[in-house]
Write a protein that holds these residues in place. Structure first.
Motif, PDB file in Angstrom:
ATOM      1  N   GLY A 105     -21.361 -11.067   1.011  1.00 16.62           N
ATOM      2  CA  GLY A 105     -20.918 -10.859   2.380  1.00 16.62           C
ATOM      3  C   GLY A 105     -21.854  -9.985   3.187  1.00 16.62           C
ATOM      4  O   GLY A 105     -22.883  -9.500   2.702  1.00 16.62           O
ATOM      5  N   SER A 124     -23.724 -17.757  12.648  1.00 15.80           N
ATOM      6  CA  SER A 124     -22.387 -18.358  12.654  1.00 15.80           C
ATOM      7  C   SER A 124     -22.205 -19.449  11.607  1.00 15.80           C
ATOM      8  O   SER A 124     -21.075 -19.727  11.198  1.00 15.80           O
ATOM      9  CB  SER A 124     -22.080 -18.925  14.045  1.00 15.80           C
ATOM     10  N   GLY A 127     -22.085 -19.177   6.432  1.00 18.14           N
ATOM     11  CA  GLY A 127     -21.050 -19.409   5.434  1.00 18.14           C
ATOM     12  C   GLY A 127     -20.618 -18.216   4.609  1.00 18.14           C
ATOM     13  O   GLY A 127     -19.782 -18.363   3.705  1.00 18.14           O
ATOM     14  N   ARG A 129     -18.846 -14.331   3.999  1.00 20.33           N
ATOM     15  CA  ARG A 129     -17.780 -13.484   4.533  1.00 20.33           C
ATOM     16  C   ARG A 129     -18.433 -12.340   5.298  1.00 20.33           C
ATOM     17  O   ARG A 129     -19.521 -11.905   4.938  1.00 20.33           O
ATOM     18  CB  ARG A 129     -16.935 -12.913   3.400  1.00 20.33           C
ATOM     19  N   THR A 131     -17.602  -8.504   7.683  1.00 17.40           N
ATOM     20  CA  THR A 131     -16.712  -7.497   8.254  1.00 17.40           C
ATOM     21  C   THR A 131     -17.488  -6.670   9.269  1.00 17.40           C
ATOM     22  O   THR A 131     -18.598  -6.203   8.976  1.00 17.40           O
ATOM     23  CB  THR A 131     -16.134  -6.572   7.161  1.00 17.40           C
ATOM     24  N   LYS A 155     -18.483 -17.056  10.770  1.00 19.04           N
ATOM     25  CA  LYS A 155     -17.147 -17.467  11.201  1.00 19.04           C
ATOM     26  C   LYS A 155     -16.048 -16.765  10.406  1.00 19.04           C
ATOM     27  O   LYS A 155     -14.964 -16.503  10.930  1.00 19.04           O
ATOM     28  CB  LYS A 155     -17.016 -18.985  11.082  1.00 19.04           C
ATOM     29  N   ASN A 156     -16.305 -16.472   9.146  1.00 16.57           N
ATOM     30  CA  ASN A 156     -15.327 -15.785   8.297  1.00 16.57           C
ATOM     31  C   ASN A 156     -15.453 -14.270   8.515  1.00 16.57           C
ATOM     32  O   ASN A 156     -15.871 -13.530   7.631  1.00 16.57           O
ATOM     33  CB  ASN A 156     -15.560 -16.147   6.838  1.00 16.57           C
ATOM     34  N   THR A 158     -13.944 -10.502   9.772  1.00 15.69           N
ATOM     35  CA  THR A 158     -12.837  -9.582  10.012  1.00 15.69           C
ATOM     36  C   THR A 158     -13.360  -8.416  10.838  1.00 15.69           C
ATOM     37  O   THR A 158     -14.392  -7.830  10.503  1.00 15.69           O
ATOM     38  CB  THR A 158     -12.257  -9.044   8.689  1.00 15.69           C
ATOM     39  N   ARG A 217     -12.549 -10.353  -0.985  1.00 18.78           N
ATOM     40  CA  ARG A 217     -12.289 -11.710  -0.489  1.00 18.78           C
ATOM     41  C   ARG A 217     -12.921 -12.770  -1.392  1.00 18.78           C
ATOM     42  O   ARG A 217     -14.072 -12.629  -1.788  1.00 18.78           O
ATOM     43  CB  ARG A 217     -12.823 -11.871   0.942  1.00 18.78           C
TER      44      ARG A 217
END
Length: 218
Positions: A105, A124, A127, A129, A131, A155-156, A158, A217
């Motif tokens: 991530g 974007s 792919g 994750r 934050t 996109k994924n 938080t 995640r």
């Protein structure tokens, strides 16, 4: 359940010593995640080919004597830019960069994306994750541009906002001493930040929790 063992490669903000993030690293270690703090003698870390991230990961592997689990590329302010650069290099398959299969991530503290035509990048479609951690009293981060360019981040994503935190609160450094160094290089620079209503330890702990959630995640 928490996914233990995800490894965090962390780049500091411009002109901030890596030891300023030792409290953040301590909190992450308590949550089960080892941290490598990257350093530079330059104004800020730059990693457009992803070579610095890969070298740090390989050095950590050699030191531990075993394969590392997946990696989170992370950073604070301009250090977050270095993390994004390394991720983009991996996305494009640069020879010097980490393979995408090794990246779990992207963790960004007090930072934002910028359009490609302004020297930024579009992550974007990578792919992974991601934050983004910001603070409500941060006046150095342009909140309007932050919102305008969120679509350029994975996109994924938080987004965690620390109520009462400010820009300087993500690291333990002397704001005035850093400002003096910045002004010696950029005489017209103006420091813009709000007054924090939470302590640095609280802000560091909440940032660590956010990165640990990213590690958990699937």
């Amino acid at each position: 359940a928490r996914s233990r063992g995800v490894f965090v490669l962390f780049s500091p903000a411009a002109l901030v010593d890596v030891e300023s993030y030792s409290v953040l690293a301590m909190h992450l270690a308590q949550l089960g995640h080892a941290v490598v703090l990257l350093s530079t003698t330059e104004f800020a870390i730059q990693d457009p080919k992803g070579a610095l991230a890969r070298a740090a990961a390989e050095a950590a592997r050699a030191k531990l004597g075993l394969p590392l689990p997946k990696i989170i590329l992370a950073g604070n302010s301009m250090g977050a830019l270095a993390a994004m650069q390394a991720l983009q290099a991996s996305q494009f398959g640069a020879d010097e960069a980490l393979p995408m299969s090794e990246i779990h991530g992207l963790g960004l503290l007090a930072s934002r994306a910028s359009p490609v035509n302004e020297g930024g990048m579009d992550l974007s479609t990578c792919g992974v994750r991601a934050t983004l951690v910001t603070a409500t009293e941060d006046r150095a981060l342009d909140s309007k541009k932050l919102q305008e360019n969120l679509h350029l981040l994975p996109k994924n994503l938080t987004h965690v906002s620390i109520v009462g935190g400010n820009h300087a609160g993500f690291g333990y450094y002397d704001v005035e001493a850093r400002l003096a160094i910045v002004l010696s290089k950029f005489p017209t620079y103006k420091l813009e930040d709000g007054v924090a209503t939470v302590g640095k330890d609280v802000q560091a702990r909440l940032a660590a929790y956010a990165l640990a959630e990213l590690a958990s995640r699937p």
